[in-house]
Design an enzyme around this catalytic site. Structure first.
Site, PDB file in Angstrom:
ATOM      1  N   ASP A   1      -1.249  -1.628  -3.954  1.00  0.00           N
ATOM      2  CA  ASP A   1      -2.611  -1.703  -3.427  1.00  0.00           C
ATOM      3  C   ASP A   1      -3.169  -0.279  -3.277  1.00  0.00           C
ATOM      4  OD1 ASP A   1      -4.818  -2.991  -2.300  1.00  0.00           O
ATOM      5  OD2 ASP A   1      -3.967  -2.981  -0.270  1.00  0.00           O
TER       6      ASP A   1
ATOM      7  N   SER B   1       0.858  -1.195   0.000  1.00  0.00           N
ATOM      8  CA  SER B   1       0.000   0.000   0.000  1.00  0.00           C
ATOM      9  C   SER B   1       0.890   1.240   0.000  1.00  0.00           C
ATOM     10  CB  SER B   1      -0.878   0.005   1.262  1.00  0.00           C
ATOM     11  OG  SER B   1      -0.052   0.187   2.401  1.00  0.00           O
TER      12      SER B   1
HETATM   13  P1  13P Z   1      -8.920  -6.572   4.971  1.00  0.00           P
HETATM   14  O1  13P Z   1      -8.836  -5.332   5.807  1.00  0.00           O
HETATM   15  O2  13P Z   1     -10.266  -7.222   5.078  1.00  0.00           O
HETATM   16  O3  13P Z   1      -7.826  -7.535   5.269  1.00  0.00           O
HETATM   17  O4  13P Z   1      -8.765  -6.126   3.429  1.00  0.00           O
HETATM   18  C1  13P Z   1      -7.506  -5.806   2.893  1.00  0.00           C
HETATM   19  C2  13P Z   1      -7.586  -5.147   1.563  1.00  0.00           C
HETATM   20  O5  13P Z   1      -8.610  -5.083   0.910  1.00  0.00           O
HETATM   21  C3  13P Z   1      -6.332  -4.576   1.040  1.00  0.00           C
HETATM   22  O6  13P Z   1      -6.546  -3.894  -0.162  1.00  0.00           O
HETATM   23  O1  G3H Z   2      -6.828  -1.651   2.050  1.00  0.00           O
HETATM   24  C1  G3H Z   2      -5.895  -1.287   2.760  1.00  0.00           C
HETATM   25  C2  G3H Z   2      -4.840  -2.244   3.187  1.00  0.00           C
HETATM   26  O2  G3H Z   2      -5.282  -3.032   4.253  1.00  0.00           O
HETATM   27  C3  G3H Z   2      -3.557  -1.519   3.498  1.00  0.00           C
HETATM   28  O3  G3H Z   2      -3.618  -0.834   4.698  1.00  0.00           O
HETATM   29  O4  G3H Z   2      -2.910   1.484   4.086  1.00  0.00           O
HETATM   30  O5  G3H Z   2      -2.791   0.668   6.460  1.00  0.00           O
HETATM   31  O6  G3H Z   2      -1.190  -0.193   4.733  1.00  0.00           O
HETATM   32  P1  G3H Z   2      -2.561   0.368   5.009  1.00  0.00           P
HETATM   33 ZN    ZN Z   3      -8.440  -2.914  -0.319  1.00  0.00          ZN
END
Ligand code: 13P
Ligand code: G3H
Ligand code: ZN
Length: 330
Positions: free
Chosen positions: A93, A56
Site C-alpha cells: 500500500d 503499508s
Molecule cells: P481509510 O483511512 O479511509 O481506511 O483508507 C485506507 C487507505 O486508503 C489505505 O490505503
Molecule cells: O493509507 C494509509 C493506510 O491507512 C496505512 O496507514 O501508514 O499508518 O500503516 P499506515
Molecule cells: Zn490509501
C-alpha cells in the site's frame, strides 16, 4: 527471490476483471498484526470473498517484512484449514519508491502500489513505468495514482482534494502500463474525513457529508472503459465505534466517513478495489477500551485482543456482504 506463486498467493488481474464484470469491488484491508489478519481471513472465508491483504511501509517497519511475508503465506494455509480456498493478494500500500516496490516484489508480494501522486505529472509517469517494467517481468500487478486525496498518508498531509483530471488518465495508463488506477473523487485517509460543519442533515437529523464526485468517475470510465479503478480512503467511520471509544476514555473528534450507500454505488462501477484501514482501527480500539473498562482486573492480552478480533471479523463480514458485494464471489 521469493515468488508469490510459491506462497499460494495470486495477483489482482483476474480478480479485477471479474469484479468489473460482476459489478462488485474487492476489499483491500490493511493489516499489521496477527489478530487483524485472522479476522480478515476468517471473515472472507466465511463470506466466500476474495481479498487483498494490504501492507503499508509503516506496517513493514512495525511488524517486520519477513514476518509479514510468512504471515501472508500462513494466511493461505489458514483459509484452507477453515474449509474454503479464497484468492488472496498480498499488496504493498502506498509504495513511495522503486526500491521499496522491488523489495516487496522480490519478497513474495503479488501486487504493489507505486504512489507518485504527489510528484509532478511527468515524474509520476516515469517512476510508475519503472515499477511496472520490473513488476511485469515477475507477473506482479501494479496500481498507480493520479490526483491527491485530502488527509494524512503516512507523514504527508494534504489540506484539500486535488481531484483526478479525466484528461490525464488515457495518457497515464498507456504510457505507464499500470494494471489499475487509484483516483481522487472526494474520499480521504484517516478517521477525520469530514467535520460536522462540512455536512448537511437528512430528514432524520443525521449528518450527511458532501457526495463523492461520481461525475468525475463517470468521465474517467468514459476515457478508459473497463479499466480497474481503486478508491482509497473508503472507511465509513461507524458512529457506534467513535461513541464507544469516547465513552470509555477516548478523545476522538466528531467525524463522518464515506456513507455506505456511496461505496455500494461505487462498487457497481469500474471501482473494483476499495481500501479500508481506519474502520478496522476503530473497531479494535472500541472493543479493547470496552473490555479494559469493564474488566479492570484483566491482564491476559487474549482476553481483550480476542474480543477485538471478533468485532473486526463482524465488521469485515458486513463490508463484503452489504457494502462491496464481494461475498460469494470467491
Ligand atoms: P481509510 O483511512 O479511509 O481506511 O483508507 C485506507 C487507505 O486508503 C489505505 O490505503
Ligand atoms: O493509507 C494509509 C493506510 O491507512 C496505512 O496507514 O501508514 O499508518 O500503516 P499506515
Ligand atoms: Zn490509501
Amino acid at each position: 527471490m521469493v515468488s508469490y506463486k510459491e506462497l499460494g498467493l495470486v495477483n489482482s488481474k483476474e480478480l479485477f476483471k471479474k469484479a468489473i464484470e460482476g459489478k462488485y469491488a474487492i476489499p483491500a484491508y490493511n493489516f499489521n498484526n496477527m489478530e487483524q489478519l485472522q479476522a480478515i481471513i476468517s471473515a472472507c472465508v466465511e463470506t466466500k470473498s476474495p481479498v487483498i491483504l494490504q501492507v503499508s511501509s509503516g506496517a513493514r517497519k512495525y511488524a517486520n517484512q519477513t514476518l509479514l511475508r510468512y504471515m501472508a503465506q500462513g494466511a493461505v494455509q489458514y483459509a484452507k484449514e477453515l474449509g474454503y480456498e479464497i484468492p488472496i493478494v498480498l499488496h504493498l500500500d502506498h509504495g513511495d519508491s522503486f526500491e521499496l516496490c522491488k523489495d516487496c516484489i522480490d519478497n513474495g508480494f503479488s501486487s504493489v502500489m507505486i504512489d507518485g501522486s504527489q510528484l509532478p505529472y511527468e515524474e509520476n509517469v516515469a517512476l510508475t513505468k519503472k515499477v511496472v517494467d520490473y513488476a511485469h517481468q515477475h507477473d506482479v500487478t501494479v496500481e498507480g495514482e493520479l490526483g491527491i486525496l485530502a488527509g494524512i498518508e503516512d507523514d504527508v498531509v494534504a489540506e484539500h482534494h486535488t481531484y483526478t483530471q479525466p484528461d490525464e488518465v488515457v495518457d497515464f495508463v498507456t504510457r505507464t502500463g499500470v494494471d489499475s488506477l487509484a483516483i481522487s473523487i472526494g474520499t480521504s485517509h484517516g478517521a477525520n474525513k469530514f467535520t460536522p460543519e462540512q455536512c448537511t442533515r437528512d430528514e432524520d437529523g443525521r449528518l450527511v457529508p458532501p457526495p463523492l464526485r461520481f461525475d468525475i468517475l463517470e468521465e474517467i470510465e468514459k476515457r478508459i472503459p473497463g479499466f480497474p479503478i481503486v478508491l482509497h480512503g473508503s472507511s465509513s467511520v461507524p458512529q457506534e465505534y467513535v461513541d464507544t471509544i469516547n465513552k470509555y476514555g477516548g478523545a476522538l473528534k466528531d467525524s463522518i466517513g464515506i456513507p455506505e450507500e456511496q461505496l455500494r454505488h461505487a462498487a457497481e462501477s469500474a471501482v473494483c478495489k476499495v481500501n479500508i484501514d481506519s474502520d478496522g482501527r476503530l473497531a479494535m480500539t472500541a472493543k479493547i477500551r470496552e473490555v479494559m473498562a469493564n474488566k479492570p482486573a484483566e491482564f491476559d492480552p487474549r482476553k481483550y485482543l480476542g474480543p477485538a478480533r471478533e468485532e473486526l471479523k463482524k465488521l469485515y463480514m458486513h463490508k463484503t456482504k452489504n457494502v462491496l458485494g464481494s461475498a460469494g464471489k470467491a
